[in-house]
Write an enzyme that holds these catalytic residues in place. Structure first.
Site, PDB file in Angstrom:
ATOM      1  N   LEU A 173       6.426   8.032  -8.743  1.00  0.00           N
ATOM      2  CA  LEU A 173       4.923   7.638  -8.136  1.00  0.00           C
ATOM      3  C   LEU A 173       4.513   8.605  -7.277  1.00  0.00           C
ATOM      4  CD1 LEU A 173       4.827   3.771  -9.501  1.00  0.00           C
ATOM      5  CD2 LEU A 173       4.363   5.438 -10.717  1.00  0.00           C
ATOM      6  N   ASP A 174       3.686   8.268  -6.447  1.00  0.00           N
ATOM      7  CA  ASP A 174       2.881   9.397  -5.832  1.00  0.00           C
ATOM      8  C   ASP A 174       2.691   7.875  -4.837  1.00  0.00           C
ATOM      9  OD1 ASP A 174       2.051  11.723  -6.794  1.00  0.00           O
ATOM     10  OD2 ASP A 174       0.310  10.842  -7.063  1.00  0.00           O
ATOM     11  N   ARG A 175       3.350   8.796  -2.952  1.00  0.00           N
ATOM     12  CA  ARG A 175       3.492   8.061  -2.117  1.00  0.00           C
ATOM     13  C   ARG A 175       2.659   5.712  -2.319  1.00  0.00           C
ATOM     14  NH1 ARG A 175       4.706   7.787   4.035  1.00  0.00           N
ATOM     15  NH2 ARG A 175       4.513  10.725   4.208  1.00  0.00           N
TER      16      ARG A 175
END
Length: 348
Positions: free
Chosen positions: A174-176
């Site tokens: 997942l993106d930050r």
């Protein structure tokens, strides 16, 4: 068998799920400013009665033999609460291999507190995999340019509590600044099984997206071919077949004239797919400046991985995990209400 679980019902091993602006900002600040050695230390076990291992055995069978008056489930609970130590080190893995001469001790009085995890909660763990809920602001895994605390690092430390040789393996990311559910494998074989059979294994992977503006169509499908620029920004190619095919389905949950809340299902899992596709239809994800968002009100990226449902690679059972919609998403998309006219004082 469909086991639907909510992270709120899971045992908390770290920060609470990312559901309020206050918790988000606190988590984000903690993650970006923490050093690896800032985590609180786990308490040491106070041995009640030590047992010396006389011959090789797995931990659970050993405990069943030496602890009288307790059933299998009760002893499993003692293990999961961190009340068992081997040579002074707390262990929770029931199939840990014991060797002759080791000392096993049980503290029946005080459960051991697990090390605090920052920005994540373990939702499910078994011998093959770990499912977590990640807060916005926590990196899934470090890149060549990043050296911050990550979900990967913390989970690696977690599994090594039982055996220094244990490892975890990245299955997806997942993106930050995206919060929600994701999983890691405990062996390379499980990682490869999940990744090589992703489409067949994963039965549902859905998100909620807080986007700018009022989305007029109650539902729709976006299809395009995604490519990446030299600056690592994804975009939809105007030419059919030019790039990786990406398909996103969405359904409107609620909206007002400023924001819309969408339920988003991925038919494909391309990098930044949802972010690009929302921008393509003129409704970029709130807080996503990279893809054209103009609002900063929410204080984070308006994207949350809400549902993860998959066939367990070993047991063959269907496991489904569901995470609550962040309260901030609901707040900013609440339908506008017109206040009732005031009653004249003469009629009160």
């Amino acid at each position: 068998m469909n086991t639907r679980r909510n992270p709120k019902e899971a045992s908390k091993r770290g920060a609470k799920p990312d559901s309020t602006t206050k918790s988000q900002s606190k988590s984000k600040s903690s993650v970006r400013n923490s050093k690896f050695n800032d985590k609180s230390k786990a308490k040491t076990v106070t041995p009640v009665k030590p047992f010396i291992v006389s011959e090789p055995s797995e931990l659970l069978p050993f405990l069943l033999t030496h602890i009288t008056g307790h059933g299998r489930n009760a002893i499993k609970s003692i293990l999961s609460r961190g009340q068992v130590s081997v040579n002074g080190k707390v262990v929770t893995q029931h199939n840990l291999q014991l060797h002759s001469g080791q000392t096993v001790a049980i503290d029946k009085e005080k459960p051991i507190q697990a090390e605090e995890m920052i920005g994540l909660t373990i939702v499910h763990e078994d011998d093959d995999l770990i499912v977590i809920q990640k807060d916005a602001g926590l990196l899934s895994i470090a890149t060549a340019e990043e050296s911050e605390l990550t979900a990967y690092y913390q989970l690696m430390e977690h599994v090594r509590l039982t055996n220094s040789k244990n490892r975890i393996f990245v299955v997806h990311r997942l993106d930050r600044d995206t919060s929600g559910l994701m999983m890691f494998a405990k062996s390379e074989a499980i990682q490869q099984t999940l990744q090589n059979n992703w489409k067949e294994t994963v039965k549902e992977r859905s998100y909620v997206a807080l986007v700018e503006g009022a989305v007029k169509r109650p539902e729709g499908t976006i299809s395009s071919w995604l490519k990446e620029t030299s600056t690592l920004k994804m975009y939809s190619s105007p030419h059919e077949g030019d790039g990786q095919h990406a398909i996103t389905h969405y359904k409107l949950i609620q909206m007002n004239r400023h924001f819309s809340l969408l339920e988003v299902h991925l038919e494909t899992g391309r990098k930044n797919q949802i972010r690009v596709h929302m921008a393509d239809i003129g409704h970029p994800i709130a807080g996503d400046k990279k893809y054209g968002a103009e609002t900063k009100t929410v204080g984070r990226l308006g994207l949350h991985a809400r549902v993860l449902s998959f066939i367990h690679p070993t047991t063959g059972k269907l496991l489904t995990f569901e995470s609550p919609i962040p309260k901030t998403f609901l707040k900013y998309t609440a339908p506008s209400t017109t206040p009732a006219p005031a009653t004249p004082k003469s009629q009160q």
